[in-house]
Write a protein that holds these residues in place. Sequence first.
Motif, PDB file in Angstrom:
ATOM      1  N   ARG A 100       0.821  -1.204   0.000  1.00  0.00           N
ATOM      2  CA  ARG A 100       0.000   0.000   0.000  1.00  0.00           C
ATOM      3  C   ARG A 100       0.853   1.249   0.000  1.00  0.00           C
ATOM      4  N   LEU A 101       0.292   2.302  -0.514  1.00  0.00           N
ATOM      5  CA  LEU A 101       0.860   3.635  -0.289  1.00  0.00           C
ATOM      6  C   LEU A 101      -0.203   4.400   0.485  1.00  0.00           C
ATOM      7  N   ASP A 102       0.219   5.234   1.426  1.00  0.00           N
ATOM      8  CA  ASP A 102      -0.738   6.042   2.191  1.00  0.00           C
ATOM      9  C   ASP A 102      -1.527   6.940   1.254  1.00  0.00           C
ATOM     10  N   THR A 105       0.563   9.718   0.000  1.00  0.00           N
ATOM     11  CA  THR A 105       1.804   9.377  -0.718  1.00  0.00           C
ATOM     12  C   THR A 105       1.468   9.200  -2.194  1.00  0.00           C
ATOM     13  N   TYR A 132      12.060   6.104  -2.260  1.00  0.00           N
ATOM     14  CA  TYR A 132      11.110   7.202  -2.024  1.00  0.00           C
ATOM     15  C   TYR A 132      11.859   8.521  -1.952  1.00  0.00           C
ATOM     16  N   HIS A 185       2.933   3.072   7.468  1.00  0.00           N
ATOM     17  CA  HIS A 185       3.423   4.465   7.563  1.00  0.00           C
ATOM     18  C   HIS A 185       4.919   4.516   7.870  1.00  0.00           C
ATOM     19  N   GLN A 186       5.671   3.580   7.310  1.00  0.00           N
ATOM     20  CA  GLN A 186       7.051   3.402   7.791  1.00  0.00           C
ATOM     21  C   GLN A 186       7.910   4.671   7.735  1.00  0.00           C
ATOM     22  N   ILE A 187       7.921   5.331   6.583  1.00  0.00           N
ATOM     23  CA  ILE A 187       8.835   6.486   6.471  1.00  0.00           C
ATOM     24  C   ILE A 187       8.363   7.633   7.363  1.00  0.00           C
ATOM     25  N   ARG A 188       7.063   7.832   7.417  1.00  0.00           N
ATOM     26  CA  ARG A 188       6.544   8.911   8.286  1.00  0.00           C
ATOM     27  C   ARG A 188       6.929   8.622   9.742  1.00  0.00           C
ATOM     28  N   LEU A 201       5.564  12.753   0.248  1.00  0.00           N
ATOM     29  CA  LEU A 201       6.300  11.502   0.026  1.00  0.00           C
ATOM     30  C   LEU A 201       5.906  10.930  -1.325  1.00  0.00           C
TER      31      LEU A 201
HETATM   32  N1  URA Z   1       6.164   4.986   4.120  1.00  0.00           N
HETATM   33  C1  URA Z   1       5.137   5.778   4.496  1.00  0.00           C
HETATM   34  O1  URA Z   1       5.173   6.392   5.553  1.00  0.00           O
HETATM   35  N2  URA Z   1       4.080   5.844   3.684  1.00  0.00           N
HETATM   36  C2  URA Z   1       3.994   5.219   2.499  1.00  0.00           C
HETATM   37  O2  URA Z   1       3.000   5.358   1.790  1.00  0.00           O
HETATM   38  C3  URA Z   1       5.082   4.409   2.125  1.00  0.00           C
HETATM   39  C4  URA Z   1       6.163   4.307   2.946  1.00  0.00           C
END
Ligand code: URA
Length: 236
Positions: A100-102, A105, A132, A185-188, A201
């Motif tokens: 998934r993408l948020d 994103t 990303y 929400h990994q990167i956030r 993102l």
């Molecule tokens: N990390 C995020 O926080 N959101 C995404 O959609 C993908 C990776």
Amino acid sequence: MKLVKLIANLGYGSRKQVTQMFREGRITDDAGEVLYADDAVAHARVRLDGEPLDPPQGLLLMLHKPTGYTCSTKDPGRVVYDLLPPRYRLRDPLVSTVGRLDRDTSGLLLMTDDGALLHRITSPKAQLPKVYEAVLGSDLRGDEAEVFGSGTLMLESEKTPLAPAVIEPLGPRRARITLVEGRYHQIRRMFAAVGNHVESLHRHTLGGLGLDRLPAGEWRMLDEADRARVFGGGGS
Ligand code: URA
């Protein structure tokens, strides 16, 4: 498989509606011969109103997801299925998003109706890199590469630390991040863990496949060479 089932499974209509299409002579073979509901003709030879059918089960497509769309079939707001022909949402088996993408994103999103392929791409064992680009609310503080690359970063409510991730600063508030996993929400959450927040993102590549110049909101079917790119290198 009988044609009526094959065509209904592609989302063109219920069996009753597809039966009616046969009665109206709308379904023919590639030579223009009218076909019947219980005929068994190769998918590639069938025409509906003179047009070839959508691809059979086993499709893989790439969508340039704009922000504001949810990777869900049920959300009351805009969903990624709104960007595909309406019948794609009705296919059996379902065309699902590969991970998934948020909602907020944008970028490269794969969709498939092939469960084994979906698993191969998303399995942690595959270790497919996902690249990303993030725009941040505050300046990078300088230790992000160390923290994200450590392999020990624990996010709240997770049971295992994150696999090492790579960050390349592109400016004071802009960075490229490469992940080999895909947690919620990994990167956030990673940037929240270092006192920052993500303002926008975008996912550029998955494995070796890039969006190339596909405009936001558009999609294309992937062929064998693209599939090999997903599992190989060389994304752009
Ligand atoms: N990390 C995020 O926080 N959101 C995404 O959609 C993908 C990776």
